[in-house]
Design a protein around this motif. Sequence first.
Motif, short mmCIF file in Angstrom:
data_model
loop_
_atom_site.label_atom_id
_atom_site.label_comp_id
_atom_site.label_asym_id
_atom_site.label_seq_id
_atom_site.Cartn_x
_atom_site.Cartn_y
_atom_site.Cartn_z
N TYR A 490 -6.78 8.48 6.04
CA TYR A 490 -6.74 9.27 4.66
C TYR A 490 -6.80 7.61 3.75
N PRO A 491 -7.28 7.89 2.85
CA PRO A 491 -8.14 6.91 1.75
C PRO A 491 -6.68 6.47 1.25
N SER A 492 -6.56 5.19 2.40
CA SER A 492 -4.58 4.52 2.03
C SER A 492 -5.51 3.52 1.11
N PRO A 493 -4.56 3.82 -0.30
CA PRO A 493 -4.67 2.60 -0.92
C PRO A 493 -4.55 1.02 -0.22
N ARG A 494 -3.82 0.71 1.05
CA ARG A 494 -4.05 -0.36 1.49
C ARG A 494 -5.07 -0.76 1.79
N LEU A 495 -6.22 0.33 1.88
CA LEU A 495 -7.63 -0.21 2.56
C LEU A 495 -8.35 -0.51 1.52
N ALA A 496 -7.65 -1.21 0.35
CA ALA A 496 -8.87 -1.72 -0.79
C ALA A 496 -8.65 -3.24 -0.19
#
Length: 849
Positions: A490-496
């Motif tokens: 998933y495009p998790s916000p944590r990857l930012a």
Amino acid sequence: MFKNILSFFSKKGGPKGPPLRKLFIHFQRLIRANNRALEIMSEMGEVLSGEYIFDSKFISDRTLELLDNVYKMISNLDFISPGKYRELFDKYAEIKDCLQEELNGNVYIPDCNYTIFYEDIEEGMDDVVGGKNACLARIKNVLGLPTPEGFVITTQGYKFFVHASKRSERIQEILELWRNKKIDLNDASKLLQEEILQVELTDDFEAEIKQSIQELKNKLNVDELYFAVRSSCIGEDSEHSFAGLYSSFLGVDEKGLIEAYKKVLASTYSRRAMEYRRDKDFGEREIAMAVGCQVMLNPKVSGVVYTLDVSENKLDRMVIAAIYGLAVDIVGGRREGDVFYVQRTFPYDILGMNIGIKQHTTIFDTNTKRLIESEVEEKYVDKACLDEDKIKTLACTAYKLERYFKHPQDIEFCFDQNDNLIILQSRHLNLGDVVLHCDLKEKQDNLEIIFAQKGNIVQQGICFGEVLKVSKDLDIDSEALHDKILVAEYPSPRLARFIKYVNGIITDRGAPVGHLATIAREFRVPMVVNTKIATKVLQDGEEITLNATDNIVYKGLLKHMCYYDFVEDKFEETREYRILKRIFQKVSPLNLIEAGDKNFKAENCRTLHDIIRFIHEKAVQELIEKNYYANVNGDSSAKKLKTKIPLDLIIIDLDQEFPPDLKEVDIKDVSSLPLKTFIKGASYSNIWSREPVGVDFRGFMSSLSRTFSPQLADPKFVGQNLAVVSKEYANISLRLGYHFTMLDTLVRENASDNYIYFRFFGGVTENERRSRRARLIEKILLQNDFLTTVKGDLVIGRLKGMMKEYILKKIFILGVLVSYTRQLDVKLIDEKKIDYFLEDFSSIIKNVE
């Protein structure tokens, strides 16, 4: 309790307004307009990528349709909350006037201050600070790289000189004579420059410049300043470099700054500049000049980086030229310096070097305050002026700039006396006759495709690197991220937080909206979401090429494709392209990102995207507010929900009327999918029915003596258990013992519509244990890809732009979470318990999955 709830919601003194059903209709209209507006912006971005040819009709049609949809959003929000956000109409009118000017072929120069400091320049301000200054501000404020201190004299000054001063009529007259071929280029240039040099600044204009100088002196704690005064025309350092056409001055003292500014402004009408614009089909109404006033540096070493070695057509390396002191001699070709050839990819190995004999250099003499020639100490004459560490630092930074600006870069840099790297300028590298690309369509047949046309493109571009699969714990060393392509479920916000290190991102699920998508676009990192198969078919360490322009993933490191991505399309030189690009800069940049930020206000909207973002956030918030204050009489029949757990929940279903004599409603008879999912989670296994816990005396007294803030003590925050729902929507307010939970969510097939807003507050124990529970809930939310805000024992979680099944999964988890944590603060007797219960909750959810 049921009678008390009805009594609360039908009080005569409560706020009145349209029935919820009608409010929700306007909310749905707002969401439809929101989605179409985002689609139009996406279309504009796609055609600017160079993949499509377009004409002025396309620009006009899309711009007017976009304006129409944004106006619909404002109008529907105004119906939901009459008069509360009237500033949006004014902001909309300002932007509409600006876009209309651009559609007419004129550069729009907004009303603004005469000066602005670099740290205050934000995305979309190119028309205020010019191209070169806008690039420098992005380098400083977005990429976080060091640049010179200073301020900009904005295009407001140009507007005054050319359009508002006493000599403006004469300037326009000369331009008209030249356009009608009544005077030649040389005469027009000379007359125009003379007129500009004779313009006198107004008192307020001059005072603002002097005030900025003083503020800069105070900030740097110095008694005097000297400046590098540099041109920054609109469009400069973008597709059209204008390199060497406008004047710049070094070592300018405070007294000479205004005169130097006027000379830079006058150079707007140098013969060479006017000739260049004519050759490139630039209208004179497309021009506006800002001027950068940067603190003069006295560097140890300075130079230039070309991120591609165009001189020898070796495209696997970059070239660095450096010299002691100032780089004016290298730029001007007057002195020999050192040349280093460096690998273009991590770890940026040095491939070769030519060390020059550097007997003399130019420095800014701090005694005479002038540029002087200086002799280099004999021991340094034939020694490399950059060591390996500096070369690799510079190469890494240069590659980062190339990746961000999506084009090979010509970068001016220096290392100060403390060996700190400072970027002075970065612009498109003039490729000359270098051929960067092959015939891609011809070669594609011979390339091994892993998968194609899967998912949605978030940010276009082409990149290559090793696959790095991302696990849930995200415990990754930044060094391991360099030049990798992240692959996640998933495009998790944590990857930012990894964006600035990686080359690209691919996910199985998700939509081209949300926090990570916004950050990927901001940093221009190629990204594709919702492929369904990426984590299954791509392996850790596998070398791949991501073509996020055509949506294809290839096997191997196909570097030539990245050069294809750099190709200069002649269409970018057309007036239509420039007009759409300027319009897009006033439409697309997003300045209002975090709803909790103090600047998240209607008056701070500067682009249509800002207005769209603001309205969406406030529409959700206002619908939540209206749900609490709804008058249930005569609009929807309120019924108690029959559940396995003691929720005492009252339902108002906007999509159906229950029989008047029905006292309780079974969950299977409710229309709302999100509510059903939440109740399923809250009722999961024996989470709710765990044994009651005792409250110690300290905690009990703390709960009795607790004082609520005015906001949290409001009935809408501490009211009874109520759910206002429709088939796709649910607003759930729960008071369970001494804590209060609110969930607001919309779930549709279109992922762009979907969001979750979750809030948890309160507890029976003292502050310390309530705070621990808040931190536990925050960690659980973070593990499930929510953006979180925590203040004391108040926890807020936000999630949006995900696929329907994913959002429903998170709603289910929130149901489990509410049941699991309802009395947990009592058990959180020390910090170790946070990790214990986090692991326990994770195991429960894992069993569900």
